[in-house]
Motif scaffolding. Structure first.
Motif, PDB file in Angstrom:
ATOM      1  N   UNK B  42      -5.752   2.046   0.997  1.00 50.93           N
ATOM      2  CA  UNK B  42      -6.310   0.751   0.626  1.00 50.93           C
ATOM      3  C   UNK B  42      -7.667   0.538   1.285  1.00 50.93           C
ATOM      4  N   UNK B  43      -8.738   0.925   0.574  1.00 49.64           N
ATOM      5  CA  UNK B  43     -10.086   0.660   1.076  1.00 49.64           C
ATOM      6  C   UNK B  43     -10.432  -0.819   0.925  1.00 49.64           C
ATOM      7  N   UNK B  44      -9.610  -1.539   0.129  1.00 47.49           N
ATOM      8  CA  UNK B  44      -9.848  -2.962  -0.072  1.00 47.49           C
ATOM      9  C   UNK B  44      -9.670  -3.772   1.190  1.00 47.49           C
ATOM     10  N   UNK B  45      -9.116  -3.171   2.254  1.00 51.25           N
ATOM     11  CA  UNK B  45      -8.920  -3.905   3.498  1.00 51.25           C
ATOM     12  C   UNK B  45     -10.232  -4.407   4.081  1.00 51.25           C
ATOM     13  N   UNK B  46     -11.353  -3.784   3.719  1.00 54.98           N
ATOM     14  CA  UNK B  46     -12.657  -4.310   4.140  1.00 54.98           C
ATOM     15  C   UNK B  46     -12.874  -5.696   3.531  1.00 54.98           C
ATOM     16  N   UNK B 198       0.884  -5.113   0.570  1.00 53.01           N
ATOM     17  CA  UNK B 198       0.692  -6.547   0.810  1.00 53.01           C
ATOM     18  C   UNK B 198       0.846  -6.863   2.298  1.00 53.01           C
ATOM     19  N   UNK B 199       1.888  -6.304   2.944  1.00 49.93           N
ATOM     20  CA  UNK B 199       2.098  -6.585   4.374  1.00 49.93           C
ATOM     21  C   UNK B 199       0.979  -5.971   5.209  1.00 49.93           C
ATOM     22  N   UNK B 200       0.540  -4.772   4.831  1.00 51.40           N
ATOM     23  CA  UNK B 200      -0.572  -4.149   5.549  1.00 51.40           C
ATOM     24  C   UNK B 200      -1.825  -5.004   5.466  1.00 51.40           C
ATOM     25  N   UNK B 201      -2.077  -5.572   4.298  1.00 53.47           N
ATOM     26  CA  UNK B 201      -3.274  -6.400   4.144  1.00 53.47           C
ATOM     27  C   UNK B 201      -3.125  -7.726   4.883  1.00 53.47           C
ATOM     28  N   UNK B 228     -13.107  -2.483   8.189  1.00 47.93           N
ATOM     29  CA  UNK B 228     -12.020  -2.255   7.255  1.00 47.93           C
ATOM     30  C   UNK B 228     -12.051  -0.849   6.672  1.00 47.93           C
ATOM     31  N   UNK B 229     -13.259  -0.284   6.547  1.00 45.37           N
ATOM     32  CA  UNK B 229     -13.372   1.070   6.003  1.00 45.37           C
ATOM     33  C   UNK B 229     -13.191   2.110   7.095  1.00 45.37           C
ATOM     34  N   UNK B 230     -13.740   1.794   8.281  1.00 45.84           N
ATOM     35  CA  UNK B 230     -13.601   2.743   9.381  1.00 45.84           C
ATOM     36  C   UNK B 230     -12.130   2.903   9.767  1.00 45.84           C
ATOM     37  N   UNK B 231     -11.336   1.853   9.479  1.00 44.19           N
ATOM     38  CA  UNK B 231      -9.920   1.916   9.825  1.00 44.19           C
ATOM     39  C   UNK B 231      -9.250   3.117   9.171  1.00 44.19           C
TER      40      UNK B 231
END
Lengths: 353, 307
Positions: B42-46, B198-201, B228-231
């Motif tokens: 999930x790169x969307x976390x950024x 969902x829980x990760x986000x 968020x991306x470096x994660x």
């Protein structure tokens, strides 16, 4: 039994899926506007006028579309090989910086020398930067998406360090910049049309890349490698070299975009180069499904959306992020529409099983 | 001894900085770890990070309670992560590319609704003064630890226990390691991945809340610098182990604190280069952990970055 209309149906499918996605995103965005008491029709009307309503707005649109044609190629060329490279922004700024700095010793010789030097330097720098991502991917197996993005941040840091350090013109106080290439050496608009000179260059690059991908054996090899890496390796195709080559070529396009922006707009390299062209290029490449010819209308569309942003802010009081919300919705819808392919039987090959 | 004194200053600033800078890394990497354990990236976390920061700040301003803001950020993150989960469960949709789309949409929505909150100042989360017994202000400030950091460390141990010993954790690992085995066992693959995403986000959203409510402790459009991306790289480095995520986050935090720490003693050369230190660390980690396409120890088998 042969299936004569299959190529036509396949093309129709490839046109319909993004079109449906665009319509779905527009519908979703209309709901978004309605919820906040704004009229989607006003939005459409203002966007149309701001982007394509007059020759002046067309010029504005094309001026934004010019670098987007090239930055989209930076995503589309590696994309043909199945690589998602998203670090074009750094190739643009470093390409612009290299073009400026390398051209500085030649400024007395006039534009005939300066402009080709700038183009070459920009392309070399951009190609080197994105080629590094390709190398990391092909030789070391590093994920290219993350590597290109991290390299984009590093590239921007190097750019800032150099522009505010060794290459800084001490006269540029408020906005640190390099020395200028001089007004005489700048790239003028196209006569009569007054259109950004990057437009013909970008369109020519898109056509050349299309020929390379769809009409040469090298392009065919690349598409095979993108479709099925194992099969390509079994055929003895140089998969790693193709991947690095596509990245170098894509990076050269983005670097050229930076060089042209300096030569046509700013005359010197500074933070104005980091205008997000690299990131919008990602969106355009996906909209075009990595087809270079489809990049041309999509870049004009997105350039128009950007050009209309100011008018939307003034007339409807919408924040400048509105365009970004719409772009995000479009990209989500376009990517989701990938699931549409192969679902409708009518589009599939018929006859001999 | 001025030289010794500045070294001490740098050391203290690095310690304080790494505790602060590492917290968003910790939450996003834990969230990413959970998502990747289910076999999806999930790169969307950024985008979730930026949206979480905005929502936390806005809700804290409107309600006057920063903890309500933290909860709201987790909820907003859950919604955006859920969208990613639903989209990726459609056939043929690429999760890496969709992550970029979610990132763009999330930051766009955050900037759109966050415009009115750039100016006003919302109540922030107070730190816990672990250094109250110290004389020097410098050290006391360094040991002013945010409760969210402690929560993050607790969450890391909790997630480790959850993945290792509970039935649900085992199911997530099966779905992430082998789709065939999950099918054979009749596990709901798409639903498991949706919930894990969902829980990760939601965790990533809390990381965003730290940015706006603790450090730097304000809301503006340049708040996130790609944590968020470096994660994603951080999780690779941590070998998909939540406890290792704590150590990895501290390392990334220390790299991030390097530039500002040098500035405290007046060392300003190469400001931008030191600012890029976390990215350089990320790149080095990526290269050092790559094995020429072979899969890594601890990597979930269904992960698309393991192609």
């Amino acid at each position: 039994m042969s299936d004569a209309t299959y190529p036509a149906r396949r093309t129709l499918e490839a046109l319909l899926a993004p079109l449906l996605a665009l319509m779905a995103a527009s519908a979703l965005f209309s709901v978004f506007l309605l919820v906040q008491g704004q009229s989607p029709l006003d939005f459409l009307d203002l966007t149309w006028r701001g982007a394509f309503g007059s020759w002046f707005s067309w010029q504005n649109t094309l001026q934004r579309a010019a670098p987007l044609l090239l930055t989209a190629l930076c995503v589309a060329l590696p994309g043909q090989l199945g690589l998602v490279v998203i670090g074009g922004e750094a190739a643009v700024v470093l390409g612009g910086l290299a073009a400026t700095v390398v051209a500085l010793p030649f400024v007395q010789m006039g534009p005939v020398i300066v402009l080709p030097v700038m183009a070459l330097a920009g392309m070399a720098m951009g190609g080197l930067w994105i080629g590094l991502t390709g190398y990391l991917r092909a030789r070391l197996g590093v994920n290219e998406t993350i590597a290109s993005l991290v390299l984009a941040y590093i590239g921007l840091a190097i750019f800032n360090h150099l522009v505010e350090g060794v290459f800084r013109d001490p006269a540029s106080l408020n906005k640190p910049s390099t020395y200028g290439i001089g007004d005489d050496n700048m790239l003028g608009s196209i006569p009569f049309l007054e259109v950004h000179p990057g437009i013909p260059v970008g369109i020519a690059a898109c056509i050349l890349c299309w020929v390379l991908i769809y009409r040469t054996s090298l392009g065919f090899a690349g598409r095979v490698a993108g479709g099925n890496t194992k099969a390509a390796q079994l055929q003895g195709l140089p998969v790693a070299r193709l991947a690095v080559g596509a990245c170098v070529l894509g990076g050269a396009c983005a670097g050229l975009a930076g060089g042209i922006e300096v030569a046509a707009e700013y005359g010197r390299a500074n933070a104005s180069l980091a205008a997000g062209y690299g990131y919008t290029g990602i969106l355009i490449a996906f909209l075009a499904r990595f087809n270079p010819l489809a990049i041309v209308p999509m870049a004009v569309l997105l350039g128009g959306l950007g050009a209309a942003g100011g008018l939307l802010q003034r007339r409807m009081g919408l924040p400048d992020a509105t365009v970004q919300v719409l772009q995000g919705m479009i990209l989500v819808a376009i990517l989701a529409s990938e699931t549409f392919y192969g679902r409708v039987r009518w589009f599939q090959p018929r006859g001999a099983a | 001894m001025p030289a010794l004194d500045s070294i001490a200053t740098i050391a203290v600033a690095m310690l304080a900085g790494s505790l602060r800078v590492s917290t968003p890394f910790l939450f996003v990497s834990l969230g990413e770890c959970l998502t990747e354990k289910s076999g999806r990236i999930n790169l969307g976390n950024e985008g979730v990070l930026v949206l979480g920061a905005m929502v936390a700040y806005a809700v804290s301003f409107e309600t006057g309670n920063p903890w309500v803001g933290v909860l709201a950020a987790a909820f907003a993150g859950m919604l955006l992560g859920g969208l990613h989960g639903v989209m990726c469960s459609l056939a043929r949709v690429n999760d890496v590319a969709m992550g970029i789309a979610i990132m763009l949409a999330g930051t766009g929505i955050a900037f759109y609704f966050g415009k009115p909150y750039v100016q006003p100042s919302a109540p922030l989360l107070p730190g816990i003064p672990f250094g109250f017994w110290l004389e020097s202000d410098r050290f006391r400030n360094a040991l002013l630890v945010s409760p969210l950091f402690l929560l993050g460390v607790a969450a890391a141990f909790g997630l480790h226990w959850f993945l290792r010993t509970t039935r649900a954790g085992l199911r997530i690992r099966i779905v992430g390691d082998s789709q065939d085995a999950a099918l054979a066992l009749g596990l709901p693959i798409d639903r498991t991945r949706l919930l894990a995403t969902a829980c990760g986000s939601a965790l990533a959203g809390i990381g965003g809340a730290f940015l706006s409510l603790c450090y730097p402790g304000s809301w503006n459009e340049g708040l996130s610098s790609g944590q968020g991306l470096m994660a994603v790289a951080l999780v690779v480095f941590a070998r998909w182990n939540p406890i290792n995520c704590v150590y990895a986050s501290l390392l990334f935090g220390a790299a991030g604190a390097l530039g500002p720490s040098l500035q405290t003693v007046g060392f300003t050369w190469g400001y931008y280069l030191f600012y890029a230190a976390p990215y350089a660390v990320t790149l080095i980690v990526l290269i050092a952990t790559s094995h020429g396409g072979r899969s890594l120890r601890g990597m979930p088998g269904q992960l698309s970055i393991g192609r």
